[in-house]
Design an enzyme around this catalytic site. Structure first.
Site, PDB file in Angstrom:
ATOM      1  N   HIS A  73      -9.585  -2.542  -8.223  1.00  0.00           N
ATOM      2  CA  HIS A  73      -9.650  -1.462  -7.235  1.00  0.00           C
ATOM      3  C   HIS A  73      -8.884  -0.208  -7.665  1.00  0.00           C
ATOM      4  CE1 HIS A  73      -9.759   0.676  -3.492  1.00  0.00           C
ATOM      5  NE2 HIS A  73      -8.467   0.541  -3.279  1.00  0.00           N
TER       6      HIS A  73
ATOM      7  N   ASP B 291       0.855  -1.192   0.000  1.00  0.00           N
ATOM      8  CA  ASP B 291       0.000   0.000   0.000  1.00  0.00           C
ATOM      9  C   ASP B 291       0.891   1.243   0.000  1.00  0.00           C
ATOM     10  OD1 ASP B 291      -2.316   1.454  -0.074  1.00  0.00           O
ATOM     11  OD2 ASP B 291      -3.118   0.702   1.807  1.00  0.00           O
TER      12      ASP B 291
HETATM   13 FE1  N7H Z   1      -7.378   1.551  -1.864  1.00  0.00          FE
HETATM   14  N1  N7H Z   1      -6.096  -3.061  -1.328  1.00  0.00           N
HETATM   15  O1  N7H Z   1      -5.337  -3.672  -0.634  1.00  0.00           O
HETATM   16  O2  N7H Z   1      -6.750  -3.646  -2.191  1.00  0.00           O
HETATM   17  N2  N7H Z   1      -5.733   0.482  -2.415  1.00  0.00           N
HETATM   18  N3  N7H Z   1      -7.867   0.124  -0.519  1.00  0.00           N
HETATM   19  N4  N7H Z   1      -8.958   2.712  -1.235  1.00  0.00           N
HETATM   20  N5  N7H Z   1      -6.867   3.040  -3.158  1.00  0.00           N
HETATM   21  C1  N7H Z   1      -4.766   0.913  -3.279  1.00  0.00           C
HETATM   22  O3  N7H Z   1      -1.488   2.575  -5.009  1.00  0.00           O
HETATM   23  C2  N7H Z   1      -7.297  -1.129  -0.376  1.00  0.00           C
HETATM   24  C3  N7H Z   1      -9.822   2.406  -0.227  1.00  0.00           C
HETATM   25  C4  N7H Z   1      -7.573   4.207  -3.405  1.00  0.00           C
HETATM   26  O4  N7H Z   1      -3.476   5.994  -7.882  1.00  0.00           O
HETATM   27  C5  N7H Z   1      -3.771  -0.112  -3.432  1.00  0.00           C
HETATM   28  O5  N7H Z   1      -0.972   2.738  -2.886  1.00  0.00           O
HETATM   29  C6  N7H Z   1      -7.975  -1.829   0.702  1.00  0.00           C
HETATM   30  C7  N7H Z   1     -10.871   3.398  -0.143  1.00  0.00           C
HETATM   31  C8  N7H Z   1      -6.868   5.028  -4.373  1.00  0.00           C
HETATM   32  O6  N7H Z   1      -3.625   4.140  -9.015  1.00  0.00           O
HETATM   33  C9  N7H Z   1      -4.156  -1.168  -2.652  1.00  0.00           C
HETATM   34  C10 N7H Z   1      -8.937  -0.968   1.196  1.00  0.00           C
HETATM   35  C11 N7H Z   1     -10.618   4.311  -1.154  1.00  0.00           C
HETATM   36  C12 N7H Z   1      -5.712   4.320  -4.696  1.00  0.00           C
HETATM   37  C13 N7H Z   1      -5.420  -0.806  -2.013  1.00  0.00           C
HETATM   38  C14 N7H Z   1      -8.864   0.239   0.423  1.00  0.00           C
HETATM   39  C15 N7H Z   1      -9.401   3.871  -1.813  1.00  0.00           C
HETATM   40  C16 N7H Z   1      -5.741   3.085  -3.919  1.00  0.00           C
HETATM   41  C17 N7H Z   1      -2.546  -0.054  -4.344  1.00  0.00           C
HETATM   42  C18 N7H Z   1      -9.929  -1.166   2.295  1.00  0.00           C
HETATM   43  C19 N7H Z   1     -11.373   5.536  -1.550  1.00  0.00           C
HETATM   44  C20 N7H Z   1      -4.616   4.769  -5.676  1.00  0.00           C
HETATM   45  C21 N7H Z   1      -1.369   0.586  -3.690  1.00  0.00           C
HETATM   46  C22 N7H Z   1      -9.777  -2.014   3.271  1.00  0.00           C
HETATM   47  C23 N7H Z   1     -12.674   5.670  -1.438  1.00  0.00           C
HETATM   48  C24 N7H Z   1      -4.962   4.365  -7.095  1.00  0.00           C
HETATM   49  C25 N7H Z   1      -1.270   2.078  -3.886  1.00  0.00           C
HETATM   50  C26 N7H Z   1      -3.933   4.876  -8.080  1.00  0.00           C
HETATM   51  C27 N7H Z   1      -4.749   2.127  -3.948  1.00  0.00           C
HETATM   52  C28 N7H Z   1      -6.250  -1.624  -1.211  1.00  0.00           C
HETATM   53  C29 N7H Z   1      -9.704   1.321   0.624  1.00  0.00           C
HETATM   54  C30 N7H Z   1      -8.791   4.551  -2.846  1.00  0.00           C
HETATM   55  C31 N7H Z   1      -3.349  -2.453  -2.517  1.00  0.00           C
HETATM   56  C32 N7H Z   1      -7.734  -3.235   1.201  1.00  0.00           C
HETATM   57  C33 N7H Z   1     -12.026   3.402   0.847  1.00  0.00           C
HETATM   58  C34 N7H Z   1      -7.304   6.387  -4.904  1.00  0.00           C
END
Ligand code: N7H
Length: 446
Positions: free
Chosen positions: A310, A171
């Site tokens: 995601h 992350d």
């Molecule tokens: Fe996410 N995951 O493990 O699947 N997220 N996220 N997120 N997320 C990202 O780029 C995860 C949540 C965004 O710029 C990564 O840092 C999990 C919410 C955005 O390409 C991973 C949860 C919201 C990005 C996860 C969760 C977002 C992003 C890739 C909840 C907004 C950047 C690593 C438990 C409403 C996208 C990274 C880009 C990336 C996960 C929540 C948004 C691995 C498990 C609630 C904008």
């Protein structure tokens, strides 16, 4: 340039410590609260500038933010021009896709049900003893001026899982680059500072904002429980076989296609069949993609990355130019590692997940928009050959109802995948405003 000495540090760079504690409170005695905040807390608030260098980072970082009812308790009646903030998150649960939190048996934490939380201290340190000690100092200085109503302890995961969220994916890889603050890596999206900071260039509501709100930011907090053994079982049992890959490889690919990145952080868009740890770890490479590929049609190609993965749902890159919908994420995992019992039974008995934090100048354009209009919207991204790409495979929510995604199968993009249950369950949260340090000193506590 931005006044980095005046902006609370978590907003632009994150606390970046091994442990972070979220202390939620309600104000009992506004006069005592103000004088204590001014005398003891404000001088210790950690700025962006302090966090930028290891030589100036405090042993325990401290930030503070207020809910709408918290500002009211302090007799601050200015309208911040953010409707979601004003109503509070409890009233927003339905719009965010959560099952109705007023019903019994739903997952929302009791403390988040209602508008009783007035504010939050964010305390972070690499050292648990120092963190505990600072919490005692902060709480005892406040004394009866506040009552702590809820605390959530976040920790980075142990050993090689450090920096990875509970499902195992790296992350903190992709953040927008705030114009005028540092330099952009290839592929990093440059946004106006006003997308994150109130009153700065690019905040379309600047004219309506009270002067003291400049260089503050809205903080969306969510406690998101992750059903890790259930997710693992689901990924293993629903992975399509892929010619040339072992079963284990096709399972890893399936999970990576739902997230949009491999566990190493490598984007599937650049590495569509196998993980590439070098790519995942290299910030000059791991954001340098936009889902377009020579000879492939952006409106139909899911052979590199599913539309509903995601990271593609939450930042569509070439699918949609949406800089005003950017957020800075500053969350941290919470809860224990998966136990052997949970692993063998494929059933979560302990509470773990993500203490999600995002910063934006307008909740309606940032967190709320990404969750409600993209992740939960089966029709997004628009303009694709498949008009229902489905829910965000990780966070897409349908008030507890059925969810599906398309494009998961690298060999047949027409197939839909039923996502069975929610693997990320909202335990609720609150919306806060994180003021500038001068606003804390000269306005809020004046
Ligand atoms: Fe996410 N995951 O493990 O699947 N997220 N996220 N997120 N997320 C990202 O780029 C995860 C949540 C965004 O710029 C990564 O840092 C999990 C919410 C955005 O390409 C991973 C949860 C919201 C990005 C996860 C969760 C977002 C992003 C890739 C909840 C907004 C950047 C690593 C438990 C409403 C996208 C990274 C880009 C990336 C996960 C929540 C948004 C691995 C498990 C609630 C904008």
């Amino acid at each position: 340039g931005l006044d980095t000495n005046n902006i609370q540090g978590d907003i632009l760079v994150g606390m970046k410590k091994k442990q972070e504690r979220f202390i939620f409170w309600t104000i009992n005695d506004p006069a005592r609260f103000k004088s204590t905040l001014r005398a003891f807390i404000v001088p210790q608030i950690t700025s962006v500038q302090q966090l930028l260098s290891t030589t100036t980072q405090p042993l325990v970082a401290l930030n503070v933010a207020f809910s709408q009812t918290g500002l009211q308790a302090l007799n601050i009646t200015d309208n911040l021009s953010d409707a979601a903030f004003s109503r509070g998150q409890f009233a927003d649960a339905n719009a965010l896709g959560d099952p109705d939190p007023t019903k019994n048996g739903t997952a929302w934490v009791d403390a988040f049900r209602g508008t009783n939380i007035h504010g939050v201290f964010l305390l972070a340190s690499d050292n648990a003893t120092l963190l505990d000690a600072q919490e005692v100092v902060v709480n005892s200085s406040m004394g009866s001026a506040i009552s702590v109503v809820y605390t959530l302890q976040g920790s980075i995961r142990p050993g090689p899982q450090a920096g990875h969220e509970a499902f195992g994916y790296l992350d903190g890889v992709s953040q927008p680059h705030v114009d005028g603050f540092g330099t952009a890596f290839p592929g990093q999206q440059t946004i106006d500072p006003g997308v994150i900071l109130v009153g700065e260039q690019g905040d379309s509501l600047s004219a309506k904002r009270p002067a003291w709100t400049t260089d503050g930011s809205f903080l969306a907090f969510r406690q998101l429980k992750q059903l890790v053994p259930e997710w693992n079982k689901f990924i293993a049992s629903s992975a399509p076989g892929v010619p040339g890959l072992t079963h284990a490889q096709s399972v890893a690919l399936h999970g990576a296609r739902l997230v949009g990145r491999w566990k190493s952080g490598a984007p599937v868009d650049l590495s569509p069949l196998v993980d590439n740890a070098t790519l995942g770890a290299d910030p000059t490479l791991n954001n340098n993609f936009d889902y377009t590929h020579q000879g492939f049609d952006l409106s139909s190609d899911q052979s590199h990355c599913p539309f509903a993965s995601h990271v593609r749902k939450t930042r569509p890159r070439a699918d949609l130019d949406a800089a005003p919908n950017s957020i800075i994420r500053a969350g941290i995992p919470y809860g224990p590692e998966v136990t052997d019992d949970e692993l063998t039974s494929a059933t979560s008995t302990l509470d773990r997940g993500l203490a999600f934090v995002s910063y934006q100048s307008q909740i309606a354009k940032g967190f709320r928009f990404i969750q409600a209009s993209w992740a939960n919207n089966e029709k997004f991204s628009f303009g694709k050959n498949d008009t229902t790409p489905g829910f965000d495979a990780v966070i897409g929510a349908n008030r507890g109802g059925q969810r599906f995604m398309s494009g998961y199968d690298i060999n047949d993009a027409s197939k839909d995948l039923s996502l069975l249950t929610d693997f990320v369950v909202s335990k609720g949260g609150e919306y806060f405003f994180s003021p500038s340090i001068s606003a804390l000193r000269d306005f809020i506590t004046a």
